[in-house]
Motif scaffolding. Structure first.
Motif, PDB file in Angstrom:
ATOM      1  N   THR A 187      -0.990  -9.479 -10.107  1.00 11.37           N
ATOM      2  CA  THR A 187       0.194 -10.291  -9.788  1.00 11.37           C
ATOM      3  C   THR A 187       0.706 -10.065  -8.365  1.00 11.37           C
ATOM      4  O   THR A 187       1.715 -10.641  -7.976  1.00 11.37           O
ATOM      5  N   GLY A 188       0.026  -9.220  -7.587  1.00 13.24           N
ATOM      6  CA  GLY A 188       0.436  -8.978  -6.204  1.00 13.24           C
ATOM      7  C   GLY A 188       1.712  -8.183  -6.076  1.00 13.24           C
ATOM      8  O   GLY A 188       2.465  -8.363  -5.109  1.00 13.24           O
ATOM      9  N   GLN A 189       1.977  -7.290  -7.020  1.00 17.64           N
ATOM     10  CA  GLN A 189       3.184  -6.477  -6.974  1.00 17.64           C
ATOM     11  C   GLN A 189       2.876  -5.061  -6.504  1.00 17.64           C
ATOM     12  O   GLN A 189       1.722  -4.625  -6.480  1.00 17.64           O
ATOM     13  N   CYS A 190       3.929  -4.341  -6.159  1.00 23.72           N
ATOM     14  CA  CYS A 190       3.812  -2.938  -5.785  1.00 23.72           C
ATOM     15  C   CYS A 190       3.904  -2.072  -7.050  1.00 23.72           C
ATOM     16  O   CYS A 190       4.379  -2.517  -8.088  1.00 23.72           O
ATOM     17  N   PHE A 191       3.469  -0.836  -6.926  1.00 19.94           N
ATOM     18  CA  PHE A 191       3.490   0.100  -8.054  1.00 19.94           C
ATOM     19  C   PHE A 191       4.382   1.281  -7.698  1.00 19.94           C
ATOM     20  O   PHE A 191       4.226   1.903  -6.657  1.00 19.94           O
ATOM     21  N   PHE A 192       5.354   1.570  -8.582  1.00 13.35           N
ATOM     22  CA  PHE A 192       6.224   2.734  -8.409  1.00 13.35           C
ATOM     23  C   PHE A 192       6.242   3.538  -9.703  1.00 13.35           C
ATOM     24  O   PHE A 192       6.251   2.971 -10.799  1.00 13.35           O
ATOM     25  N   HIS A 201       3.435   1.434  -2.111  1.00 16.22           N
ATOM     26  CA  HIS A 201       3.594   2.035  -3.429  1.00 16.22           C
ATOM     27  C   HIS A 201       4.341   3.357  -3.274  1.00 16.22           C
ATOM     28  O   HIS A 201       4.246   4.012  -2.232  1.00 16.22           O
ATOM     29  N   GLY A 202       5.100   3.723  -4.294  1.00 24.20           N
ATOM     30  CA  GLY A 202       5.907   4.918  -4.129  1.00 24.20           C
ATOM     31  C   GLY A 202       6.429   5.468  -5.434  1.00 24.20           C
ATOM     32  O   GLY A 202       5.902   5.167  -6.518  1.00 24.20           O
ATOM     33  N   SER A 203       7.513   6.241  -5.338  1.00 29.21           N
ATOM     34  CA  SER A 203       8.061   6.914  -6.517  1.00 29.21           C
ATOM     35  C   SER A 203       9.552   7.158  -6.342  1.00 29.21           C
ATOM     36  O   SER A 203      10.073   7.220  -5.225  1.00 29.21           O
ATOM     37  N   PHE A 253       4.570   5.899  -0.202  1.00 22.00           N
ATOM     38  CA  PHE A 253       3.384   6.642   0.225  1.00 22.00           C
ATOM     39  C   PHE A 253       2.662   5.910   1.340  1.00 22.00           C
ATOM     40  O   PHE A 253       2.434   4.708   1.282  1.00 22.00           O
ATOM     41  N   GLU A 254       2.278   6.667   2.387  1.00 23.20           N
ATOM     42  CA  GLU A 254       1.513   6.113   3.504  1.00 23.20           C
ATOM     43  C   GLU A 254       0.075   6.652   3.364  1.00 23.20           C
ATOM     44  O   GLU A 254      -0.166   7.851   3.531  1.00 23.20           O
ATOM     45  N   PRO A 255      -0.887   5.796   3.008  1.00 24.52           N
ATOM     46  CA  PRO A 255      -2.207   6.280   2.600  1.00 24.52           C
ATOM     47  C   PRO A 255      -3.048   6.917   3.700  1.00 24.52           C
ATOM     48  O   PRO A 255      -3.868   7.783   3.428  1.00 24.52           O
TER      49      PRO A 255
END
Length: 432
Positions: free
Chosen positions: A48-53, A89-91, A105-107
């Motif tokens: 769905t083109g979303q970010c993950f947290f 993506h983050g937390s 997060f910066e990969p």
């Protein structure tokens, strides 16, 4: 997600609790769950083109990320980035409902960037600051003393952090902007393409003889600067009927709509509020005359948040009038003659007293939201009938969303940035 030159914002669209089947161990001190808990969520985010947290809390009042969080999340978010490389993506970690720490997060560097604040939009509008937030903005406690006595010092600092947009600097807008400026709002974005005319002197706050032909935004900006309360004023002297101008409002925490009977512009603000979770307070004044005799003066306030029906559902916006407003003058006149265009209203009756009254009531609604004073059962559509001294919802149920309206579509709410701004058709010419 919403990106501007000033900030990046993440818009929460779906929440997936860890199911019982994935929990390996659970006690009053720690919890363990399998990596399978993430798999379906990561897959959905990719599709769905979303970010993950990932969001969690700690036991025993521990505040902030632990060393174990640093180690495990770096590995997890690296895997997520390998699956979904077109986003961030983050937390988040919470100690309680008013304390959090967040990061993205910066990969490449394997480092984290801090998230400074969260906004919770609904009947109450809450802003939660990170434990690592920068120093609060400096305010003049002496000048703002009476405000602080009324609402408290904490509230005053919160207002100093707010970025509020006001669309329209006429009778209602100028009154509203003046009050917001005197309240110590941190940043005000004011939008109006029009210039001051001598007929505006009877209702437009902050104006004087000699202001003729000056931009309204320029006059109002000077008024706010004269208060010397450190409010930053962003002037946008453009029409709000194009994507470039509309995108400038994405940074705002709240929008006040003080427009005349303009449907297309209201439609833009309606979509902006829904796509970006920006609370919208829309208002207007109408003089009800019957047989050329004034029968009543009506003031309307509509508060739009994602959990309520939008301005389309409430019939505040007339889509036929929208279509007419989007036409060029030549096309509008041609369609009008053959009966395919809706005749647009030309009713510009105004009064400084009623303009100021509805502006004051709109600001009070904002305060109710910020202070948590709004009853969750209160209707967010109000019509004030000043002559008959009544308040009604005019038969509007703001909890009922029309079938297939944008405000009820999960793929639209909180969508944020997209290839076409607000998924709208943007005409090159507009009816004037």
């Amino acid at each position: 997600m919403s990106e501007t030159p000033n900030k990046t914002a993440f818009l929460v669209r779906e929440v997936f609790p860890v199911s019982q089947e994935h929990i390996i161990f659970n006690s009053d001190k720690r919890i363990e769950y399998s990596c399978d808990a993430y798999e379906s969520v990561i897959k959905r985010a990719a599709n769905t083109g979303q970010c993950f947290f990932i969001v969690h809390s700690h036991f025993n009042g521990y505040v902030g990320f632990s060393e174990l969080d640093d180690e495990q999340e770096s590995k997890l978010l690296t895997c997520v980035w390998n699956r979904i490389s077109n986003g961030y993506h983050g937390s988040l970690v919470f100690n309680d409902a008013s304390t959090f720490e967040g990061r993205v997060f910066e990969p490449i560097s394997k480092e984290f960037q801090e998230i400074h604040r969260l906004k919770v939009v609904g009947n109450q509008y809450r802003i939660i600051s990170s434990i690592n937030q920068p120093e609060p903005r400096a305010i003049n406690l002496e000048k703002l003393d009476r405000n602080i006595r009324a609402f408290g010092e904490d509230m005053q600092y919160r207002m100093a952090e707010l970025h509020i947009a006001v669309i329209g600097c006429g009778g209602t807008g100028s009154a509203l902007i003046e009050m917001l400026g005197r309240m110590g709002i941190g940043t005000l974005t004011i939008v109006d393409h029009d210039r001051f005319d001598v007929s505006n002197i009877t209702r437009m706050h902050g104006t004087k003889v000699g202001d003729e032909n000056r931009l309204k935004t320029e006059i109002i900006s000077e008024m706010i600067d004269s208060f010397d309360l450190a409010t930053i004023v962003v002037e946008i002297s453009e029409r709000l009927d194009n994507a470039t101008t509309g995108e400038k409002l994405k940074d705002c925490d709240m929008i006040f709509s003080c427009l005349d009977d303009t449907n297309f512009t209201r439609l833009i603000l309606n979509q902006l509020s829904l796509f970006y979770y920006i609370p919208l307070i829309d208002m207007g004044i109408a003089f009800d005359s019957r047989n050329e005799v004034l029968h009543d003066v009506l003031g309307r306030i509509d508060i739009l948040t994602p959990d309520r029906a939008c301005l389309l559902c409430r019939d505040v916006i007339d889509m036929d009038a929208c279509a007419s407003e989007m036409m060029s003058p030549e096309e509008y006149n041609r369609q009008l003659k053959i009966g395919y265009a809706k005749e647009l209203k030309d009713d510009n009756v105004q009064s400084v007293t009623y303009n100021t009254m509805i502006a004051s009531q709109a600001i009070n609604e904002m305060l109710y939201m910020l202070l948590g004073m709004r009853d969750i059962h209160r209707n967010s559509h109000k019509v004030y009938k000043y002559y008959s001294d009544r308040i009604t919802n005019d038969g509007v149920n703001d909890l009922v969303k029309k079938t297939d309206c944008i405000c009820g579509l999960s793929e639209k709410l909180g969508r944020g940035d997209s290839d076409t701004f607000l998924d709208m058709y943007w005409p090159n010419k507009n009816h004037v």
